[in-house]
Design a protein around this motif. Structure first.
Motif, PDB file in Angstrom:
ATOM      1  N   GLN A 169      47.654  43.525  32.063  1.00  0.00           N
ATOM      2  CA  GLN A 169      48.024  42.948  33.351  1.00  0.00           C
ATOM      3  C   GLN A 169      48.019  44.057  34.395  1.00  0.00           C
ATOM      4  O   GLN A 169      48.732  45.035  34.264  1.00  0.00           O
ATOM      5  CB  GLN A 169      49.403  42.292  33.263  1.00  0.00           C
ATOM      6  N   LEU A 170      47.196  43.897  35.425  1.00  0.00           N
ATOM      7  CA  LEU A 170      47.016  44.917  36.447  1.00  0.00           C
ATOM      8  C   LEU A 170      47.571  44.439  37.784  1.00  0.00           C
ATOM      9  O   LEU A 170      47.268  43.322  38.216  1.00  0.00           O
ATOM     10  CB  LEU A 170      45.529  45.259  36.617  1.00  0.00           C
ATOM     11  N   GLY A 171      48.355  45.283  38.437  1.00  0.00           N
ATOM     12  CA  GLY A 171      48.914  44.940  39.734  1.00  0.00           C
ATOM     13  C   GLY A 171      48.337  45.759  40.860  1.00  0.00           C
ATOM     14  O   GLY A 171      47.619  45.247  41.720  1.00  0.00           O
ATOM     15  N   THR A 172      48.617  47.065  40.872  1.00  0.00           N
ATOM     16  CA  THR A 172      48.177  47.942  41.962  1.00  0.00           C
ATOM     17  C   THR A 172      46.668  47.912  42.140  1.00  0.00           C
ATOM     18  O   THR A 172      46.165  47.981  43.270  1.00  0.00           O
ATOM     19  CB  THR A 172      48.659  49.384  41.722  1.00  0.00           C
ATOM     20  N   ALA A 173      45.922  47.806  41.046  1.00  0.00           N
ATOM     21  CA  ALA A 173      44.459  47.764  41.130  1.00  0.00           C
ATOM     22  C   ALA A 173      43.986  46.589  41.978  1.00  0.00           C
ATOM     23  O   ALA A 173      43.015  46.701  42.739  1.00  0.00           O
ATOM     24  CB  ALA A 173      43.859  47.682  39.724  1.00  0.00           C
ATOM     25  N   PHE A 174      44.669  45.448  41.851  1.00  0.00           N
ATOM     26  CA  PHE A 174      44.289  44.263  42.629  1.00  0.00           C
ATOM     27  C   PHE A 174      44.939  44.266  44.014  1.00  0.00           C
ATOM     28  O   PHE A 174      44.446  43.614  44.937  1.00  0.00           O
ATOM     29  CB  PHE A 174      44.678  42.991  41.878  1.00  0.00           C
ATOM     30  N   VAL A 178      37.445  41.749  44.676  1.00  0.00           N
ATOM     31  CA  VAL A 178      37.821  41.425  43.299  1.00  0.00           C
ATOM     32  C   VAL A 178      36.593  41.421  42.393  1.00  0.00           C
ATOM     33  O   VAL A 178      36.631  41.938  41.273  1.00  0.00           O
ATOM     34  CB  VAL A 178      38.526  40.051  43.245  1.00  0.00           C
ATOM     35  N   GLN A 179      35.494  40.866  42.872  1.00  0.00           N
ATOM     36  CA  GLN A 179      34.279  40.816  42.067  1.00  0.00           C
ATOM     37  C   GLN A 179      33.808  42.218  41.700  1.00  0.00           C
ATOM     38  O   GLN A 179      33.417  42.477  40.554  1.00  0.00           O
ATOM     39  CB  GLN A 179      33.167  40.075  42.821  1.00  0.00           C
ATOM     40  N   GLU A 180      33.862  43.124  42.660  1.00  0.00           N
ATOM     41  CA  GLU A 180      33.451  44.509  42.390  1.00  0.00           C
ATOM     42  C   GLU A 180      34.400  45.176  41.404  1.00  0.00           C
ATOM     43  O   GLU A 180      33.967  45.908  40.499  1.00  0.00           O
ATOM     44  CB  GLU A 180      33.400  45.296  43.702  1.00  0.00           C
TER      45      GLU A 180
END
Length: 347
Positions: free
Chosen positions: A235-240, A336-338
């Motif tokens: 589960q990723l937060g900061t990345a998104f 997000v796609q990238e």
């Protein structure tokens, strides 16, 4: 096992977008993650039932893929006027003359929570996760009866065992590296500060439900490390948070994207009354001496609302809550796609 877990969640990749509350998880962010084969998650912790339904329906219109939602489990608290008065005095020089005096009672908070659960059941959201504790048995039972996949949040093995005992289907293990609020509910903050790479294998050895790793994961290497240790997904937060579709304030994104921030993240309860990890600024420093005397969450969160709103309007980074995990240098200002391409396809 990972393939089975992904099939149950109806997603292609072991990637879950963290349900960051407060406007970050826009409909565009959630749907983009789901469309790319991950699990987009609505952060509904600060929403009421009506706005919860509205965003669920917006997501449904934009994607037919699986998505989820996250709720805050209400924890007992009291409105202590003396503590509130002292906190207001301390913050007066920062906030000025503006005052926020509308506080929800614990009873109202519980009602709002159950109203949200009712909406989630009516709308048949595929996945529902919880943080800050374990919801009542009847809530879990009602969700599972509707076919909704349930996920708890834990910071220790003991909490993970409690999540499993409650009947929930999976558990997010939140390492000490994670940005935003801590999900501890059995242990104190200090006792819950276990690093993710130590936390995941210990939990996998103790529970039979799927484990989802969270905290400091920003790229494919982190996902691979977590799955090597037995996690079924990351589960990723900061990345998104720094993606173009994120609803985070532009200054919040800019601060995270500044290099060499890894040593500036700090735990603080100054903004909300509950420990959360973010980038240190003047407000956190100024409040440090009185931090242990502040009202609990969500009272302190209400008290600082006007400060945070004013900071956003003025682009003042020194009084904003800049939630961030411990690996901000890997953040990128991309779509997000990238990002999903980098997480999934690039070796």
């Amino acid at each position: 096992m990972t393939n089975h877990f992904l099939k149950v969640l109806a997603i292609d990749h072991p990637i879950i977008q963290a349900p960051m509350a407060g406007g970050t998880t826009t409909t565009e962010l959630v749907t983009a993650v789901s469309e790319a084969g991950g699990l987009g998650m609505i952060g509904a912790g600060y929403l009421n039932a009506e706005s919860t339904r509205q965003q669920i329906q917006e997501v449904k219109k934009k994607t037919k893929k699986s998505f989820g939602i996250n709720l805050f489990v209400p924890q007992s608290y009291q409105i202590d006027e003396e503590k509130i008065r002292k906190a207001e005095e301390v913050m007066q020089s920062i906030r000025g003359s503006s005052k926020v005096r509308v506080f929800k009672s614990y009873e109202q908070t519980k009602k709002d929570f159950h109203d949200q659960v009712a909406v989630i059941i009516e709308e048949k959201v595929p996945v529902c996760s919880f943080t800050f504790g374990i919801p009542p048995d009847e809530v879990i039972h009602s969700l599972k009866l509707t076919g909704i996949y349930t996920i708890g949040t834990a910071t220790t093995v003991a909490e993970a065992l409690a999540v499993e005992e409650s009947g929930m289907d999976a558990v997010v293990m939140q390492g000490s590296e994670a940005g935003g609020h801590r999900g501890n509910f059995l242990a104190g903050v200090e006792q819950s500060m276990i690093g993710l790479m130590a936390l995941v294998p210990q939990t996998v050895d103790q529970v039979s439900i799927p484990v989802i790793a969270a905290g400091g994961i920003m790229d494919r290497r982190g996902i691979q490390a977590a799955t090597c240790l037995g996690a079924q997904a990351a589960q990723l937060g900061t990345a998104f948070l720094t993606c173009q579709e994120s609803g985070a304030h532009v200054l919040h994104k800019q601060v995270i994207l500044e290099k060499h921030q890894e040593d500036r993240t700090i735990l603080t309860s100054a903004f909300s009354g509950k420990a959360a990890r973010g980038i240190e600024n003047n407000f956190i420093r100024d409040m440090r001496k009185v931090e242990t005397e502040l009202p609990p969450f969500p009272i302190q969160n209400t008290l600082t609302k006007s400060i945070r709103s004013a900071a956003a309007q003025k682009h003042d980074r020194e009084t904003m809550s800049l939630w961030c995990g411990q690996n901000p240098n890997a953040a990128m200002p991309i779509t997000v796609q990238e990002l999903m391409h980098k997480l999934v396809d690039e070796a």
